[in-house]
Scaffold this active site. Structure first.
Site, short mmCIF file in Angstrom:
data_model
loop_
_atom_site.label_atom_id
_atom_site.label_comp_id
_atom_site.label_asym_id
_atom_site.label_seq_id
_atom_site.Cartn_x
_atom_site.Cartn_y
_atom_site.Cartn_z
N CYS A 15 0.87 -1.15 0.00
CA CYS A 15 0.00 0.00 0.00
C CYS A 15 0.90 1.20 0.00
CB CYS A 15 -0.95 0.00 1.16
SG CYS A 15 -2.01 1.43 1.09
N CYS A 26 -1.02 6.51 1.90
CA CYS A 26 -2.36 7.08 1.94
C CYS A 26 -3.25 6.18 2.78
CB CYS A 26 -2.89 7.26 0.53
SG CYS A 26 -2.91 5.75 -0.42
N SER A 27 -4.49 6.12 2.45
CA SER A 27 -5.42 5.48 3.38
C SER A 27 -5.91 4.12 2.88
CB SER A 27 -6.60 6.41 3.61
OG SER A 27 -7.05 6.92 2.38
N CYS A 28 -5.19 3.52 1.95
CA CYS A 28 -5.69 2.30 1.33
C CYS A 28 -5.32 1.05 2.10
CB CYS A 28 -5.16 2.17 -0.08
SG CYS A 28 -5.37 3.68 -0.99
#
Lengths: 211, 118
Positions: free
Chosen positions: A112, A115-117
């Site tokens: 990942c 970020c927010s993934c």
């Protein structure tokens, strides 16, 4: 209608988005760091003491069920979002899940980003290292080297597939079921599934190792 | 780290069977960790924290199942920092907006940096 198409693309989901709370926490962290009241490293250290204890039990149950029930495994392979949702684990943002199965030919590794993934609802908190820029770039360039650092040595000739999650699609690695687990029920099987195994930086535990 | 004191005196903190706090998302753990650290640095006493948190948790309109517990936590931390003169609400709010813009402006795979807000 190419003009409309461009227009749609432009307004498609942003890659990154902070909820008001995420933005506020970032702001507080920035202010407090600037004022010398906190050190981000000290914060990471506190977070790290918890992340491993909050076992990713939801994901482990998904994997155990897939090991024990071929029908469920099949469903998971073809529509992971629905199969996982059937167990009551849904992402807050309604993101899609895809399950990637390790087998004798292929090992899967998920990367990942900063970020927010990350599929919180299934895997719990992300490890601190997962967010490190070095992990992402090295996992793409030298996945075997990264795995070796995690103590994972794959059999000769096994391929490694690296999956890059996006804001809309997150991955769950289904590790291979360890040998000698025929007599175990799903709860005992789930105990063998570590978070790292579901990211691909680990393998499922052997039954002896777990005890 | 005075974790026991933290846990015992934070009203309504969700904990696991082992008594460890449970976080649904990373920002919650970060907010928790910052609060622990600020307390350790003497920015506020735990009694002061517990009072402000309790006020937020019991505000009318909060979720009955505690789903917004960490929203209360962050709001409490914000207002305590403002009360203690560490950072005004205006400063906090402006910087939150900048972080939100920075996230939107950052392509997937790149670190979200405050400068990205432009």
């Amino acid at each position: 209608m190419s003009h409309d198409h461009d227009h749609d693309d432009h307004h498609h989901h942003h890659d990154n988005h902070f909820s008001p709370m995420e933005a506020r926490v970032r702001a507080l962290e920035t202010i407090l760091t600037q004022k010398g009241l906190i050190d981000p490293k000290a914060i990471d250290a506190i977070v790290e003491t918890y992340e491993t204890k909050i076992g990713p039990r939801n994901g482990a149950r998904v994997v155990a069920k897939a090991w024990a029930e071929p029908d469920f495994a099949d469903w998971l392979k073809h529509d992971a979002t629905a199969a996982i949702a059937s167990l009551g684990y849904t992402g807050r943002q309604g993101e899609h899940m895809r399950a990637v199965f390790n087998d004798a030919e292929t090992h899967n590794l998920v990367v990942c980003t900063l970020c927010s993934c990350y599929p919180w609802s299934v895997l719990g908190l992300p490890p601190v290292w997962y967010k490190a820029p070095a992990y992402r770039s090295r996992a793409v360039i030298d996945p075997r080297g990264v795995l070796a650092e995690f103590g994972v040595t794959l059999p000769e000739g096994r391929k490694i597939r690296v999956w890059d999650s996006t804001a809309e699609l997150r991955y769950l690695v289904v590790p291979e079921r360890p040998a000698g687990t025929d007599g175990l029920d799903q709860e005992a099987l789930a105990d063998l599934v570590t978070r790292d195994a579901m990211i691909g930086t680990g393998l499922a535990l052997e039954p002896e190792a777990e005890a | 780290m005075s974790r026991c004191e933290t846990l015992a005196d934070s009203p309504g903190l969700p904990v696991s069977a082992e008594g460890e706090p449970v976080f649904a998302e990373p920002w919650q753990a970060q907010a928790f960790a910052m609060t622990v650290r600020l307390h350790e640095q003497g920015v506020f006493t735990w009694a002061q924290w517990a009072e402000v948190l309790s006020r937020e948790v019991h505000r009318p309109g909060r979720a009955v199942d505690g789903a917004d517990y960490f929203d209360c936590w962050v709001t409490a931390l914000s207002s305590l920092l403002s009360e203690r003169g560490v950072a005004s609400e205006a400063e906090q709010s402006a910087l939150s907006d900048r972080w939100a813009r920075a996230a939107e402006a950052t392509p997937h795979g790149m670190p979200i940096l405050l400068d990205n807000a432009g």
